[in-house]
Design a protein around this motif. Structure first.
Motif, PDB file in Angstrom:
ATOM      1  N   LEU A  38      -4.343 -29.231  14.395  1.00 24.33           N
ATOM      2  CA  LEU A  38      -5.316 -29.083  13.308  1.00 24.33           C
ATOM      3  C   LEU A  38      -5.046 -27.787  12.557  1.00 24.33           C
ATOM      4  O   LEU A  38      -5.026 -26.705  13.146  1.00 24.33           O
ATOM      5  N   ARG A  39      -4.794 -27.915  11.247  1.00 25.66           N
ATOM      6  CA  ARG A  39      -4.450 -26.735  10.451  1.00 25.66           C
ATOM      7  C   ARG A  39      -4.506 -27.083   8.969  1.00 25.66           C
ATOM      8  O   ARG A  39      -4.711 -28.226   8.598  1.00 25.66           O
ATOM      9  N   ILE A  40      -4.277 -26.088   8.156  1.00 25.79           N
ATOM     10  CA  ILE A  40      -4.100 -26.316   6.730  1.00 25.79           C
ATOM     11  C   ILE A  40      -2.626 -26.653   6.530  1.00 25.79           C
ATOM     12  O   ILE A  40      -1.746 -25.987   7.075  1.00 25.79           O
ATOM     13  N   ASP A  41      -2.367 -27.682   5.750  1.00 28.29           N
ATOM     14  CA  ASP A  41      -0.993 -28.063   5.446  1.00 28.29           C
ATOM     15  C   ASP A  41      -0.381 -26.982   4.559  1.00 28.29           C
ATOM     16  O   ASP A  41      -0.855 -26.750   3.445  1.00 28.29           O
ATOM     17  N   PRO A  42       0.643 -26.284   5.048  1.00 28.19           N
ATOM     18  CA  PRO A  42       1.196 -25.167   4.270  1.00 28.19           C
ATOM     19  C   PRO A  42       1.822 -25.590   2.942  1.00 28.19           C
ATOM     20  O   PRO A  42       1.745 -24.853   1.969  1.00 28.19           O
ATOM     21  N   VAL A  43       2.410 -26.761   2.889  1.00 29.41           N
ATOM     22  CA  VAL A  43       3.046 -27.214   1.652  1.00 29.41           C
ATOM     23  C   VAL A  43       2.011 -27.400   0.549  1.00 29.41           C
ATOM     24  O   VAL A  43       2.259 -27.097  -0.620  1.00 29.41           O
ATOM     25  N   SER A  44       0.827 -27.874   0.915  1.00 30.64           N
ATOM     26  CA  SER A  44      -0.211 -28.099  -0.092  1.00 30.64           C
ATOM     27  C   SER A  44      -0.767 -26.787  -0.649  1.00 30.64           C
ATOM     28  O   SER A  44      -1.465 -26.796  -1.663  1.00 30.64           O
ATOM     29  N   CYS A  45      -0.458 -25.681   0.002  1.00 31.64           N
ATOM     30  CA  CYS A  45      -0.928 -24.372  -0.463  1.00 31.64           C
ATOM     31  C   CYS A  45       0.135 -23.642  -1.280  1.00 31.64           C
ATOM     32  O   CYS A  45      -0.078 -22.522  -1.719  1.00 31.64           O
ATOM     33  N   ALA A  46       1.275 -24.274  -1.455  1.00 34.35           N
ATOM     34  CA  ALA A  46       2.359 -23.644  -2.207  1.00 34.35           C
ATOM     35  C   ALA A  46       2.119 -23.758  -3.703  1.00 34.35           C
ATOM     36  O   ALA A  46       1.355 -24.597  -4.164  1.00 34.35           O
ATOM     37  N   GLY A  47       2.741 -22.909  -4.433  1.00 31.79           N
ATOM     38  CA  GLY A  47       2.663 -22.966  -5.889  1.00 31.79           C
ATOM     39  C   GLY A  47       1.553 -22.100  -6.452  1.00 31.79           C
ATOM     40  O   GLY A  47       0.818 -21.434  -5.721  1.00 31.79           O
TER      41      GLY A  47
END
Length: 80
Positions: A38-47
């Motif tokens: 369970l975590r924040i998806d790092p790719v979705s936080c990019a940009g």
């Protein structure tokens, strides 16, 4: 919206996602459940304008079945 406001809004979205992950971990723990991934998806936080996604991750069959039990108990009005 200027760059500073966009960065602040992006940081707020990430913070909200982090809070959601913490609440999920705490809530699941009350039922003896833990989703190790369970975590924040790092790719979705990019940009420049992240749109954070909560990654519920993978779990073993025992955890999946326990989740089913908890949901069934809640649906039937029993709190275990």
């Amino acid at each position: 919206m200027e760059a500073t406001e966009r960065r602040r809004a992006a940081a707020d979205r990430v913070r909200t996602a982090e809070d959601a992950v913490a609440q999920l971990k705490e809530g699941l723990a009350e039922f003896g459940l833990k989703l190790p991934s369970l975590r924040i998806d790092p790719v979705s936080c990019a940009g420049n304008e992240p749109t954070p996604l909560v990654d519920l991750g993978r779990c073993n069959i025992d955890t999946a079945l326990r989740l089913c039990e908890v949901l069934a108990e809640k649906e039937s009005g029993h709190d275990g």
